[in-house]
Write a protein that holds these residues in place. Structure first.
Motif, mmCIF file in Angstrom:
data_model
loop_
_atom_site.group_PDB
_atom_site.id
_atom_site.type_symbol
_atom_site.label_atom_id
_atom_site.label_comp_id
_atom_site.label_asym_id
_atom_site.label_seq_id
_atom_site.Cartn_x
_atom_site.Cartn_y
_atom_site.Cartn_z
ATOM 1 N N GLY A 19 0.821 -1.461 0.086
ATOM 2 C CA GLY A 19 0.022 0.056 -0.195
ATOM 3 C C GLY A 19 0.899 1.191 0.218
ATOM 4 O O GLY A 19 0.311 2.353 0.049
ATOM 5 N N LEU A 20 2.359 1.180 -0.046
ATOM 6 C CA LEU A 20 3.227 2.335 -0.189
ATOM 7 C C LEU A 20 3.900 2.556 -1.491
ATOM 8 O O LEU A 20 4.429 3.421 -1.779
ATOM 9 N N ALA A 21 3.432 1.765 -2.578
ATOM 10 C CA ALA A 21 3.996 2.021 -3.805
ATOM 11 C C ALA A 21 2.939 2.498 -4.826
ATOM 12 O O ALA A 21 1.740 2.015 -4.809
ATOM 13 N N PHE A 22 3.329 3.150 -5.763
ATOM 14 C CA PHE A 22 2.495 3.680 -6.968
ATOM 15 C C PHE A 22 3.288 3.589 -8.400
ATOM 16 O O PHE A 22 4.439 3.830 -8.376
ATOM 17 N N ASP A 23 2.378 3.549 -9.278
ATOM 18 C CA ASP A 23 2.737 3.518 -10.641
ATOM 19 C C ASP A 23 2.135 4.896 -11.300
ATOM 20 O O ASP A 23 1.021 4.903 -11.391
ATOM 21 N N PHE A 24 3.086 5.786 -11.831
ATOM 22 C CA PHE A 24 2.494 6.941 -12.553
ATOM 23 C C PHE A 24 2.249 6.393 -14.095
ATOM 24 O O PHE A 24 2.800 5.577 -14.610
ATOM 25 N N THR A 25 1.113 6.884 -14.806
ATOM 26 C CA THR A 25 0.779 6.833 -15.986
ATOM 27 C C THR A 25 0.799 8.011 -16.789
ATOM 28 O O THR A 25 0.738 9.433 -16.143
ATOM 29 N N ASP A 26 1.042 8.066 -18.136
ATOM 30 C CA ASP A 26 0.899 9.290 -18.761
ATOM 31 C C ASP A 26 -0.645 9.627 -19.213
ATOM 32 O O ASP A 26 -1.440 9.107 -18.669
ATOM 33 N N ALA A 27 -0.810 10.605 -20.284
ATOM 34 C CA ALA A 27 -1.993 11.131 -20.433
ATOM 35 C C ALA A 27 -2.822 10.061 -21.255
ATOM 36 O O ALA A 27 -4.134 10.083 -21.456
ATOM 37 N N THR A 28 -2.025 9.192 -21.839
ATOM 38 C CA THR A 28 -2.912 8.023 -22.403
ATOM 39 C C THR A 28 -3.357 6.894 -21.840
ATOM 40 O O THR A 28 -3.695 5.919 -22.440
ATOM 41 N N GLY A 29 -2.728 6.727 -20.662
ATOM 42 C CA GLY A 29 -2.740 5.746 -19.727
ATOM 43 C C GLY A 29 -1.893 4.712 -19.590
ATOM 44 O O GLY A 29 -1.958 3.584 -18.905
ATOM 45 N N GLN A 30 -0.633 4.882 -20.267
ATOM 46 C CA GLN A 30 0.442 4.164 -20.340
ATOM 47 C C GLN A 30 1.358 4.220 -19.112
ATOM 48 O O GLN A 30 1.389 5.584 -18.614
ATOM 49 N N LEU A 31 2.314 3.561 -18.954
ATOM 50 C CA LEU A 31 3.269 3.688 -17.734
ATOM 51 C C LEU A 31 4.014 4.972 -18.006
ATOM 52 O O LEU A 31 4.566 4.934 -19.198
ATOM 53 N N LEU A 32 4.255 5.830 -17.337
ATOM 54 C CA LEU A 32 5.069 6.861 -17.494
ATOM 55 C C LEU A 32 6.359 6.647 -17.939
ATOM 56 O O LEU A 32 7.290 6.144 -17.200
ATOM 57 N N GLY A 33 6.835 6.996 -19.150
ATOM 58 C CA GLY A 33 8.152 6.804 -19.601
ATOM 59 C C GLY A 33 8.426 5.618 -19.769
ATOM 60 O O GLY A 33 9.716 5.248 -19.840
ATOM 61 N N ASP A 34 7.616 4.733 -20.082
ATOM 62 C CA ASP A 34 7.942 3.194 -20.535
ATOM 63 C C ASP A 34 8.421 3.184 -21.847
ATOM 64 O O ASP A 34 7.988 3.285 -22.913
ATOM 65 N N GLY A 35 10.015 3.064 -21.819
ATOM 66 C CA GLY A 35 10.551 2.621 -22.908
ATOM 67 C C GLY A 35 11.099 4.121 -23.681
ATOM 68 O O GLY A 35 11.561 3.662 -24.747
ATOM 69 N N VAL A 36 10.857 5.050 -23.268
ATOM 70 C CA VAL A 36 11.122 6.299 -23.810
ATOM 71 C C VAL A 36 11.513 7.121 -22.950
ATOM 72 O O VAL A 36 11.152 7.204 -21.608
ATOM 73 N N LYS A 37 12.465 8.177 -23.386
ATOM 74 C CA LYS A 37 12.950 9.022 -22.279
ATOM 75 C C LYS A 37 12.102 10.090 -22.111
ATOM 76 O O LYS A 37 11.314 10.579 -23.148
ATOM 77 N N HIS A 38 11.629 10.646 -20.852
ATOM 78 C CA HIS A 38 10.543 11.585 -20.774
ATOM 79 C C HIS A 38 11.057 12.516 -19.489
ATOM 80 O O HIS A 38 11.524 12.384 -18.689
ATOM 81 N N ASP A 39 10.779 13.747 -19.977
ATOM 82 C CA ASP A 39 10.854 14.954 -18.966
ATOM 83 C C ASP A 39 10.253 14.794 -17.837
ATOM 84 O O ASP A 39 10.693 15.134 -16.414
ATOM 85 N N ALA A 40 8.914 14.154 -17.693
ATOM 86 C CA ALA A 40 8.430 14.124 -16.390
ATOM 87 C C ALA A 40 9.112 13.118 -15.595
ATOM 88 O O ALA A 40 9.131 13.387 -14.337
ATOM 89 N N THR A 41 9.697 12.058 -15.978
ATOM 90 C CA THR A 41 10.248 10.964 -15.180
ATOM 91 C C THR A 41 11.757 11.573 -14.890
ATOM 92 O O THR A 41 12.231 11.158 -13.672
ATOM 93 N N GLU A 42 12.374 12.407 -15.473
ATOM 94 C CA GLU A 42 13.643 13.105 -15.023
ATOM 95 C C GLU A 42 13.252 13.978 -13.881
ATOM 96 O O GLU A 42 14.004 14.069 -12.863
ATOM 97 N N TRP A 43 12.131 14.757 -14.038
ATOM 98 C CA TRP A 43 11.726 15.668 -12.857
ATOM 99 C C TRP A 43 11.482 14.655 -11.620
ATOM 100 O O TRP A 43 11.946 15.026 -10.501
#
Length: 272
Positions: free
Chosen positions: A187-211
């Motif tokens: 209950g302490l872990a969370f996965d972010f998603t992007d605007a399309t519902g995919q895992l945030l930055g999955d397989g691609v470099k993403h400014d959001a994940t860098e931040w």
């Protein structure tokens, strides 16, 4: 006869004069003798002082340098001792089948949770996560409202088995936890998603994940699965997966260590 009397008077007067001179000289003699006693100790003292060794400037500098080195060495030894004490002050407990170190629940391929452990989402962690998510959205990052939080043992079993059927067990073990070994069950872990519902930055470099990697600790989170640490965490890097640890998040982030390294617990792959 008168002349004889006169001669005797002159001799008597001369004796009296000599006696007066002697009496007058007595104080002077006393002063001279006293002066000798006073001057002699002072002379000895002067001689003693003149015999003291003279410390050269170079010797003084050497002594000062030695003192500084001694203080520096003592400070270094104290710092090392404190660091060692801090490294060995981790309190390891395992009750109800749950591994805890300093109150932090440890879940990985070496430590599992009981099947009936079902706490739901931790309220404090969820509140912190929602603040973190909103902060990212306010900065203009394409972060979706959907997220993956708590998963029960049974639900994780379904998820894992689906991945095994699709990719095979060996490959699935690299990115999906077996039931009981998922941090989501805490209950302490969370996965972010992007605007399309995919895992945030999955397989691609993403400014959001860098931040996220640089600021998650400000909200009590760490990015749990770091790149280049698969042999320790047991999983491939997941830039979207954060774990709430509270106040120690900043210290862990600054250290650059994984949770396993920081807590000095076993990591890596399953035993079988």
């Amino acid at each position: 006869m008168e002349r004889g009397n006169q001669l005797r008077r002159q001799q008597k007067n001369k004796k009296q004069q000599n006696k007066t001179v002697v009496i007058a000289l007595i104080p002077l003699v006393v002063l001279v003798i006293a002066g000798l006693f006073v001057f002699k100790p002072w002379e000895n003292k002067q001689n003693d002082m003149s015999n003291e060794p003279v410390v050269s400037s170079q010797a003084k500098e050497t002594a000062q340098s030695t003192m500084k080195e001694s203080v520096t060495q003592q400070t270094t030894e104290q710092t090392t001792q404190q660091t060692t004490q801090q490294a060995t002050q981790h309190e390891n407990t395992q009750s109800d089948g749950i591994k805890r170190v300093n109150g932090i629940i440890v879940v990985n391929k070496k430590y599992a949770l009981p099947k009936d452990y079902n706490p739901g989402e931790d309220p404090t962690a969820k509140q912190a996560f929602l603040k973190l998510k909103k902060a990212m959205q306010d900065k203009g990052f394409a972060v979706g409202d959907q997220y993956s939080g708590f998963r029960s043992y049974t639900y994780q079993e379904q998820v894992y088995n689906d991945y095994v059927r699709t990719d095979g067990k060996e490959k699935a073990d690299r990115y999906s936890a077996r039931p009981g070994h998922s941090e989501h069950q805490t209950g302490l872990a969370f996965d972010f998603t992007d605007a399309t519902g995919q895992l945030l930055g999955d397989g691609v470099k993403h400014d959001a994940t860098e931040w996220l990697a640089q600021h998650a600790h400000e909200y009590g989170f760490i990015v749990r699965y770091l790149p280049g640490k698969e042999h320790i965490t047991g999983y491939m890097a997941e830039a979207w997966h954060v774990r709430y640890v509270g106040e120690v998040a900043e210290e862990i982030y600054r250290s650059g260590l994984t949770l396993e390294e920081y807590l000095h617990v076993d990591g890596g792959d399953y035993a079988n």
